[in-house]
Design an enzyme around this catalytic site. Structure first.
Site, PDB file in Angstrom:
ATOM      1  N   GLU A 154     136.451 -16.956 -18.315  1.00 18.15           N
ATOM      2  CA  GLU A 154     134.999 -16.330 -18.508  1.00 18.15           C
ATOM      3  C   GLU A 154     135.036 -16.385 -19.974  1.00 18.15           C
ATOM      4  OE1 GLU A 154     134.963 -12.632 -16.204  1.00 18.15           O
ATOM      5  OE2 GLU A 154     134.596 -13.859 -14.481  1.00 18.15           O
ATOM      6  N   GLU A 172     136.365 -17.808  -8.583  1.00 21.06           N
ATOM      7  CA  GLU A 172     136.719 -16.575  -8.005  1.00 21.06           C
ATOM      8  C   GLU A 172     135.640 -16.037  -7.439  1.00 21.06           C
ATOM      9  OE1 GLU A 172     137.469 -13.855 -11.399  1.00 21.06           O
ATOM     10  OE2 GLU A 172     138.425 -15.454 -12.607  1.00 21.06           O
TER      11      GLU A 172
HETATM   12  C1  GAL Z   1     136.832 -11.837 -13.265  1.00 19.34           C
HETATM   13  C2  GAL Z   1     137.966 -12.220 -14.372  1.00 19.34           C
HETATM   14  C3  GAL Z   1     139.207 -12.099 -13.575  1.00 19.34           C
HETATM   15  C4  GAL Z   1     139.335 -10.812 -13.087  1.00 19.34           C
HETATM   16  C5  GAL Z   1     138.254 -10.487 -12.031  1.00 19.34           C
HETATM   17  C6  GAL Z   1     138.245  -8.963 -11.497  1.00 19.34           C
HETATM   18  O1  GAL Z   1     135.642 -11.547 -14.174  1.00 19.34           O
HETATM   19  O2  GAL Z   1     137.724 -13.626 -14.661  1.00 19.34           O
HETATM   20  O3  GAL Z   1     140.200 -12.295 -14.296  1.00 19.34           O
HETATM   21  O4  GAL Z   1     139.699  -9.734 -14.096  1.00 19.34           O
HETATM   22  O5  GAL Z   1     137.049 -10.353 -12.902  1.00 19.34           O
HETATM   23  O6  GAL Z   1     137.205  -8.953 -10.616  1.00 19.34           O
END
Ligand code: GAL
Ligand code: ZN
Length: 674
Positions: free
Chosen positions: A152, A307
């Site tokens: 990110e 994710e």
């Molecule tokens: C994302 C991040 C992850 C984790 C996740 C939690 O933004 O890339 O490492 O922190 O959020 O929701």
């Protein structure tokens, strides 16, 4: 192809075994669980730098190698990350220049993540070294699918290195300081510069109102970040790895123009954390659909859902559980819009620190007999069934322009409504209008070409980047149907207002000139009522708020007229034929119903074919296709079932309940040969 897939949809996500190296039995157990849940991938190494290089120059990749091997033996592939998203303490202590300097010119202490300077030569060097070593070690491992650059990526740094780089960037862009002064209108408030050396990045304790400066700073931050990614990629290539590259992005993140990353990555990927169940689920689904379509547009091919949360997300104001069935519906929505993966954050919940209560496939209890585990398994089963559509694309007849640079400029400007311009909402309403009649929608920026779209909508295209007005003109001339809204074609590339009338270059195309724009207080509304017998066949009366553009007709037909205020009776929507096409000018920020009707009518006029124009409320229709077959996803985002028995015969159902209903949060997938 996304490049990452091995002819199967990826199912997996972020895994942090480095947090469990003292419990080998847990790691062994995880692998058994992964297989049960039909997990075929994990993303490794995202925040592992301190374990991979515990001391400067001392590398320990053995633990990682063992895990990669064990996973591979069990049919689980790896997307390998570069660790630049968070750095070890020794690095920050020895080389403080790697830490970020905030806009107020204070250098951060060590802590958090993403806390680094993208220009720092030492940071670039250290990242380069570890990337190269990772590539040498893992860059051609059979189970390694590709590279996940950093995590990110975002933020900015105002250190001396960054200031120097910014000045160099400006020199290259403008050549002379006179040209920069002209482009930024620095004569205003006597802010003229005599040399590039005098320029400082925007700061709350300094220059923060010069829009040209702010806009160029944001462009520079994007370019500098892309340049940093280039350094990361080069190191991987130097280490001998030819595997594909991605970096995971965040929604409409305002700090970077994601389109610019297309030149350094092979596949776009993003992290999706919607607030399911906060509002009716179909609303959330429609909002998420916009992001998916933007992400697909970055590399113009299938992307990865890098994710998503299998359960509740702990950083949101309320950690809401996903109701039964939501995970599956949300995951398949990604695939419906062109994702070749469903990946989670996280595979196993960490024991301590910031994310210990963030949802995970395997939680602290550590068993497979959990609701979340069962639902993750259902996703795995669905992806196996749908695997044949891996790599298939999405063809869209409609496009909605979404442009980061124009958004930056528009949001920075003072006026016409500093309380909120509602750009995002305008984009979503139009996107939704097309989706309501079952169309796939692409979301190009102003630089991408528009060939092949039957309808193009430009909501609030404030800044016409070089050539964009001309491109739209050609598009309509050659038979395209354009929907252009209020507050479009106002400024040029450097945020200088166009002289001689707006929408710039399109007054003859739209047959109107925007003469004045009225900002409305929050409690004010106006309306637009259809002119009887209008050529578009609009009949209703619609509410509008926030912004009302008062236009002077120059040949266009009035389709709607304002209902109140001193401009009652003046045009609120116009239509104009130009060349072989049509241009519609939307004067005001209308409610959703208006856009539903407008998108339907304009699509009909443009001869767009859609599979089902009368979709039940809350049902989404999407298609993907390759040379051989077309796939149709019908998804019900309502919690309860809706009637659905309309699929014509040449479609064969390949997934979902066979019934005359679409169950609540249910998905059916059909296929037809091409
Ligand atoms: C994302 C991040 C992850 C984790 C996740 C939690 O933004 O890339 O490492 O922190 O959020 O929701
Ligand atoms: Zn810096």
């Amino acid at each position: 192809m996304s490049g990452f897939t091995r002819n199967q949809l990826i199912h997996g996500g972020d895994y942090n075994p480095e947090q469990w190296l003292d419990s080998p039995e847990i790691l062994e157990q995880d692998i058994a669980f992964f297989k049960k849940a039909k997990i075929n991938e994990v993303s490794l190494g995202i925040f592992s730098w301190a374990m991979l290089e515990p001391e400067e120059g001392k590398f320990d990749f053995g633990w990682m190698e063992d895990i990669v091997n064990r996973l591979y033996e069990n049919g689980i592939n790896v997307i390998m990350a570069t660790p630049s998203g968070a750095r070890p303490k020794w690095l920050a202590d020895k080389y403080p220049e790697v830490l970020r300097v905030a806009p107020d010119r204070r250098r951060n202490l060590f802590g958090g993540r993403h806390n680094h300077c993208y220009s720092s030569p030492v940071y670039r060097e250290k990242v380069g070294i570890i990337n190269r070593k990772l590539a040498e070690r893992f860059g051609s491992y059979p189970g390694v699918l590709g590279w996940h650059i950093s995590n990110e990526i975002g933020g900015e740094c105002h250190c001396d290195y960054c200031q120097d780089a910014f000045r160099g960037w400006l020199r290259e862009r403008y050549g002379t300081i006179e040209e920069l002064n002209r482009a930024w209108a620095t004569t205003f408030w006597s802010h003229r510069y005599q040399s590039f050396e005098q320029i400082e990045s925007p700061s709350p304790i300094g220059e923060c109102d010069l829009h040209g400066l702010k806009l160029d700073w944001r462009r520079f931050v994007t370019d500098q970040t892309v340049d940093f990614v280039k350094v990361e990629v080069q190191a991987l290539r130097d280490g001998g790895s030819a595997l594909p590259i991605t970096t995971n992005m965040m929604y409409f993140y305002g700090g970077l123009n994601y389109h610019k990353f297309a030149e350094v990555i092979d596949t776009a990927s993003w992290d999706n954390y919607p607030l399911w169940h906060k509002q009716p689920e179909p609303e959330t689904a429609a909002e998420v659909a916009v992001y998916y379509d933007i992400m697909r547009g970055i590399c113009r091919k299938p992307f990865l859902l890098m994710e998503s949360c299998p359960s509740s997300t702990n950083w949101q104001s309320v950690s809401k559980l996903k109701k039964p069935g939501m995970l599956l519906a949300a995951s398949l929505q990604a695939v419906a819009h062109g994702s070749d993966s469903v990946q989670y954050f996280q595979m196993r919940q960490s024991r301590g620190a910031n994310e210990k209560f963030h949802g995970a496939v395997i939680d602290h209890y550590g068993g497979e007999d959990t609701r979340v585990f069962r639902e993750v398994t259902q996703v795995g089963e669905a992806l196996e069934i749908l695997s044949e559509l891996t790599g298939s694309g999405v063809k869209a007849q409609a496009a909605v322009i979404y442009d980061w640079e124009s958004r930056w400029a528009m949001e920075d400007a003072q006026g016409p409504r500093n309380k909120g311009l509602y750009y995002h909402e305008a984009v979503t309403k139009i996107h939704k209008g097309f989706r309501r009649i079952g169309l796939n929608v692409d979301m190009p920026d102003m630089e991408q070409d528009l060939e092949g779209y039957a309808v193009v909508a430009v909501p609030m295209g404030y800044m016409f980047r070089k050539g964009f007005g001309e491109k739209l003109k050609k598009y309509v001339e050659q038979g395209g149907y354009l929907i252009l809204t209020y507050w479009s074609g106002i400024v040029d590339d450097t945020d200088l207002c166009f002289l001689g009338g707006t929408p710039h270059e399109l007054m003859d195309v739209c047959g109107v000139r925007s003469a004045e724009i009225d900002g409305l207080y929050d409690w004010e509304t106006n309306s637009g009522a259809a002119v009887p017998g209008n050529s578009l066949g609009m009949t209703g009366e619609y509410r509008c708020r926030n912004l009302c553009d008062l236009v002077q007709l120059r040949g266009a037909e009035e389709v709607l007229r304002y209902g109140s205020d001193f401009y009652a009776g003046q045009p609120a929507l116009t239509a104009h034929s130009y060349g072989k096409g049509m241009a519609y000018y939307v004067c005001a920020d209308f409610e959703e119903d208006f856009y539903n009707d407008l998108c339907r009518k304009v699509s009909e006029a443009a001869g767009v074919k859609s599979l089902w124009v009368n979709l039940p409320e809350g049902v989404e229709l999407s298609t993907r296709q390759d040379e051989k077959a077309e796939y149709l996803f019908i998804q019900n985002f309502n919690p309860s079932a809706v009637e659905w028995d309309e699929v014509p015969e040449q479609w064969q159902q390949i997934y979902g309940e066979v019934s005359e209903k679409l169950p609540g949060f249910g998905t059916k997938v059909y296929k037809r040969a091409l």
